[in-house]
Design an enzyme around this catalytic site. Structure first.
Site, short mmCIF file in Angstrom:
data_model
loop_
_atom_site.label_atom_id
_atom_site.label_comp_id
_atom_site.label_asym_id
_atom_site.label_seq_id
_atom_site.Cartn_x
_atom_site.Cartn_y
_atom_site.Cartn_z
N ASP A 153 0.98 -1.25 0.03
CA ASP A 153 0.00 0.07 0.01
C ASP A 153 0.80 1.38 -0.04
O ASP A 153 0.38 2.27 -0.40
CB ASP A 153 -0.71 -0.14 1.19
CG ASP A 153 -0.18 -0.30 2.50
OD1 ASP A 153 0.90 -0.44 2.59
OD2 ASP A 153 -1.07 -0.35 3.85
N HIS A 154 2.17 1.21 0.48
CA HIS A 154 2.95 2.30 0.58
C HIS A 154 3.78 2.87 -0.65
O HIS A 154 3.79 3.90 -1.19
CB HIS A 154 4.07 2.31 1.61
CG HIS A 154 3.28 2.29 2.90
ND1 HIS A 154 2.42 1.76 3.50
CD2 HIS A 154 3.67 3.26 3.88
CE1 HIS A 154 2.17 1.97 4.78
NE2 HIS A 154 2.91 2.99 5.28
N ASP A 195 3.78 -1.14 11.52
CA ASP A 195 3.43 0.28 11.27
C ASP A 195 2.80 0.97 12.40
O ASP A 195 2.07 0.27 13.16
CB ASP A 195 2.41 0.06 10.02
CG ASP A 195 2.26 1.46 9.24
OD1 ASP A 195 2.63 1.71 8.27
OD2 ASP A 195 1.30 2.42 10.10
N ARG A 251 -0.67 12.93 10.07
CA ARG A 251 0.77 13.60 10.41
C ARG A 251 0.92 14.82 9.40
O ARG A 251 0.88 14.73 8.09
CB ARG A 251 1.93 12.52 10.29
CG ARG A 251 1.95 11.42 11.08
CD ARG A 251 3.02 10.74 10.98
NE ARG A 251 2.89 9.72 12.03
CZ ARG A 251 3.20 8.34 12.29
NH1 ARG A 251 3.60 7.88 11.17
NH2 ARG A 251 3.06 7.68 13.17
N SER A 306 6.50 7.25 12.89
CA SER A 306 6.42 6.09 12.35
C SER A 306 7.48 4.81 12.88
O SER A 306 8.20 5.43 13.65
CB SER A 306 6.97 6.32 10.88
OG SER A 306 7.88 5.58 10.83
N ARG A 350 9.17 3.22 11.32
CA ARG A 350 10.42 2.59 10.32
C ARG A 350 11.42 2.29 10.95
O ARG A 350 12.23 3.33 11.69
CB ARG A 350 10.30 3.61 9.25
CG ARG A 350 11.09 4.79 9.75
CD ARG A 350 11.15 5.99 8.41
NE ARG A 350 9.50 6.13 8.22
CZ ARG A 350 8.95 7.46 7.62
NH1 ARG A 350 9.70 8.44 7.34
NH2 ARG A 350 7.48 7.62 7.62
C1 MIC Z 1 3.85 6.55 8.26
O1 MIC Z 1 2.75 6.79 8.37
O2 MIC Z 1 5.02 7.20 8.42
C2 MIC Z 1 4.31 4.92 7.58
C3 MIC Z 1 4.94 5.11 6.38
O3 MIC Z 1 3.20 4.32 7.54
C4 MIC Z 1 5.10 4.23 8.74
C5 MIC Z 1 5.79 2.90 8.28
C6 MIC Z 1 6.91 3.02 7.43
O4 MIC Z 1 7.75 4.33 7.60
O5 MIC Z 1 7.01 2.50 6.44
C7 MIC Z 1 4.68 4.11 9.98
O6 MIC Z 1 3.75 4.96 10.68
O7 MIC Z 1 4.79 3.25 10.93
FE1 SF4 Z 2 -0.09 4.74 5.06
FE2 SF4 Z 2 1.34 5.49 7.28
FE3 SF4 Z 2 -0.35 7.33 5.76
FE4 SF4 Z 2 -1.38 5.49 7.43
S1 SF4 Z 2 -0.21 7.00 8.12
S2 SF4 Z 2 -1.86 6.09 5.01
S3 SF4 Z 2 0.05 3.77 7.03
S4 SF4 Z 2 1.64 6.16 5.29
#
Ligand code: MIC
Ligand code: SF4
Length: 641
Positions: free
Chosen positions: A64-65, A119, A379, A533, A535
């Site tokens: 999905d990313h 995530d 965010r 996140s 990550r």
């Molecule tokens: C995000 O919203 O920052 C992400 C991308 O979903 C991350 C995960 C990632 O960095 O792959 C998260 O929220 O954990």
């Molecule tokens: Fe995707 Fe993270 Fe954004 Fe949710 S917050 S839509 S998991 S990138």
């Protein structure tokens, strides 16, 4: 003793530890979730553990990313993820099937069970009464291998809801109100458990909006009870058999109770550049807006998009503003296509994207220079949209739709009531885009593309460390600051040497070169270092660049665990010493291993100055062992050997 719902689920899953807040416990994990941006690493780590088939009740791998596919990298990763899932017994949700959290809520979440996801927004499933927790990829890989998940027993905060949302107030405003009161570090070490008469007024997708953004409080998780509304939702998803009634026991003691009167909630907005910069929408009335984005795992449900479509019907997007919509799942997209809401959105001039994270993680749709973008996401960190000087505002779908029509924020018209969308008795259920694994996957060939590089490993913790302070940063540094995402960087998630060139690139583009030149290095952080996140790359890539320790006033939960797992020592430093040290200072610590093993404070000499700095290493016994081994993979392997 009567317990909270959180305590009762933890108790049912407890493998080790006593349930006193702050103490390390281990719990059994029933389900796991991974996504493609963290999932390739998690799967590589799972492969490294040498377990033939996952040992959970259910593991799902989502794509999905990284769906832009601007080169071969992400497509190769998708193929790897599909093949590795089939080999090891994991369900694979194909690209186009939707955002992991939305799909998991619709199709897989089970009240009362535990879910661990790579995530940070995994707690979305708390809207269904699951205990759902975000973690780094390695912890999820370990859970897939049947290992328990270790965490500090959270303090359970009760959020008592009363009354009913009215006027333009939306579920999003409930969590924005909590962020306004508690800030982005107010939830660290806590689970927010919702209860009270107001709960029954919220549908599961509304609850999921609230639990989703509990991540922005820094919370371990957020959870709603499993009640008749939960049952209705599951029945409409043809999954009523997954339902069990769940609630806190009568007389359960919460560590603290927060009262929210839903009828007093007003429309709110988080201003740039933090989700807790919350003010009433009326305070920004008149602010002109370049872009409106609707979607993300926070607000992309059928209810949300139907609401937006109903408000937009018969209007055209204002000429100064672009409107972008990314549905949360294929189920949502298909249903709005069939019921006509999609036609209303298209007629209004919306640009509709595939169901995926998309603009939320900077995968396209960056706003113009200095632009203002209003988003229903979770965010608004500086630069995350892909435009360094853009200002991102977070709000509800209702307010975002009004902004799209008027091209500016406005006080929502009291005379006009927003539409109230009833959820259908039955959703269109079709799991055709989820590939179930074969009974025996041992013959499946795992396909690796050239972008997939081996995971770097760190050696055991040295006994003497002489390391240079590479960078000094302030409070609330996010993992987006440490390891940015976006269209250019995200495709490199399977390639640590390549992605490490972007560490801290938004704050200090010279960081990677300097880190390599001065290795071993140290990073000096303020409070709540590593929030946001999950990550793991925010630990793996600095480790690759030679960072040995992070000295911070306090750490965010997931990032701290990721640092330990990757062999970087998280050390606590006082605010005064944080102030005193400068980039370029060299610190020398002797007897590091013995002090970490014995849980003793450390004294670092500032080389050449005669000054000393006192550091503490606040880790559990297990974490100290992992730190000494130089990371969790080393630790597990050593144990296996
Ligand atoms: C995000 O919203 O920052 C992400 C991308 O979903 C991350 C995960 C990632 O960095 O792959 C998260 O929220 O954990
Ligand atoms: Fe995707 Fe993270 Fe954004 Fe949710 S917050 S839509 S998991 S990138």
């Amino acid at each position: 003793m009567p317990g909270t719902l959180t305590e009762s689920i933890i108790n049912d899953h407890l493998v080790a530890g006593g349930m006193a807040a702050g103490e390390e416990i281990a719990i059994r994990i029933d389900q796991t979730l991974t996504q493609d941006a963290t999932g390739t690493m998690a799967c590589l780590q799972f492969e490294a553990l040498g377990i033939p088939r996952v040992r959970t009740e259910l593991s799902v791998s989502y794509v999905d990313h990284n769906t832009l596919q601007t080169g071969f990298e992400s497509a190769d990763d998708h193929r790897y993820l599909q093949s590795v899932a089939a080999r090891h017994g994991v369900h694979f949700s194909r690209p186009g099937n939707g955002i992991c959290h939305q799909v998991h809520l619709e199709r897989f979440g089970v009240p009362g069970r535990t879910l661990l996801g790579s995530d940070s927004h995994t707690p979305t499933a708390g809207g269904l009464g699951m205990l759902a927790i975000g973690a780094g990829g390695l912890d999820v890989a370990a859970a897939m291998a049947g290992e328990p998940f270790y965490l500090d027993m959270p303090a359970v905060i009760g959020v008592r809801l009363e009354g009913e949302l009215a006027g333009w107030a939306s579920a999003k405003d409930v969590i924005l109100e909590l962020l306004r009161r508690l800030t982005v570090k107010g939830g660290v070490g806590k689970v927010f458990e919702y209860f009270g008469p107001g709960v029954a007024t919220l549908t599961v997708p509304e609850r999921a909006t609230i639990t989703n953004m509990g991540a922005e409080l820094g919370a371990t998780s957020s959870i709603f009870p499993g009640d008749e509304r939960t049952r209705e939702f599951l029945r409409a998803q043809q999954r009523e058999d997954a339902w069990t009634p769940l609630a806190a026991d009568d007389g359960a003691q919460f560590a603290q109770v927060i009262e929210i009167d839903l009828s007093a909630i007003e429309p709110l907005v988080a201003q740039p550049h933090m989700p807790d910069e919350v003010v009433p929408v009326s305070e920004v009335a008149g602010l002109q807006v370049d872009q409106v984005c609707i979607g993300s795992c926070t607000n992309s449900s059928l209810r949300d998009l139907m609401t937006v479509a109903a408000i937009m019907r018969g209007h055209t997007v204002h000429e100064r503003t672009g409107l972008v919509i990314s549905p949360g799942s294929r189920q949502v997209e298909e249903m709005i296509a069939r019921n006509g809401a999609l036609a209303d959105l298209l007629a209004a001039g919306a640009r509709v994207l595939e169901p995926a994270c998309g603009p939320c993680i900077g995968m396209g749709q960056s706003p113009p220079s200095g632009g203002i973008s209003v988003r229903t996401f979770n965010r608004n960190f500086k630069g995350r949209s892909g435009t360094a000087d853009a200002g991102i505002y977070l709000t509800s779908p209702e307010i975002a739709a009004l902004v799209a029509i008027h091209g500016e924020f406005l006080d929502p018209p009291a005379a006009l009531q927003p539409p109230r969308i009833e959820l259908p008795d039955a959703f269109d259920v079709d799991d055709g885009m989820v590939i179930s694994p074969p009974e025996d996957g041992s013959d499946v060939e795992v396909i690796r593309g050239p972008n997939i590089k081996p995971i770097p490993l760190r050696g055991p913790l040295p006994d003497t460390l002489e390391a240079t302070v590479l960078l000094r940063v302030g409070d609330n540094i996010t993992t987006d600051d440490i390891m940015p995402a976006g269209a250019k960087v995200l495709p490199l998630r399977s390639n640590i040497p390549a992605i490490s060139e972007f560490v801290f690139s938004g704050i200090d583009p010279e960081f990677p070169a300097r880190a390599k030149q001065h290795a071993p290095g140290l990073i000096l952080g303020g409070e709540n270092y590593g929030q946001g996140s999950s990550r793991e790359h925010a630990a793996l890539a600095p480790m690759y660049l030679g960072v040995q320790a992070v000295l911070a006033e306090s750490f965010a939960r997931i990032h701290k665990a990721n640092l330990v797992n990757c062999g970087i020592l998280p050390l606590d430093i006082s605010a005064a010493d944080h102030e005193r040290l400068r980039p370029g200072d060299v610190l020398r610590i002797e007897g590091l291993r013995a002090a970490v093993a014995a849980d003793e404070p450390l004294t670092a000499q500032v080389v050449g100055s005669g000054e000393t700095v006192c550091l503490t290493c606040d880790l559990s016994e297990r974490e100290r062992d992992v730190a000494l081994a130089g990371g969790r993979l080393n630790h597990i392997r050593r144990r296996q050997a």
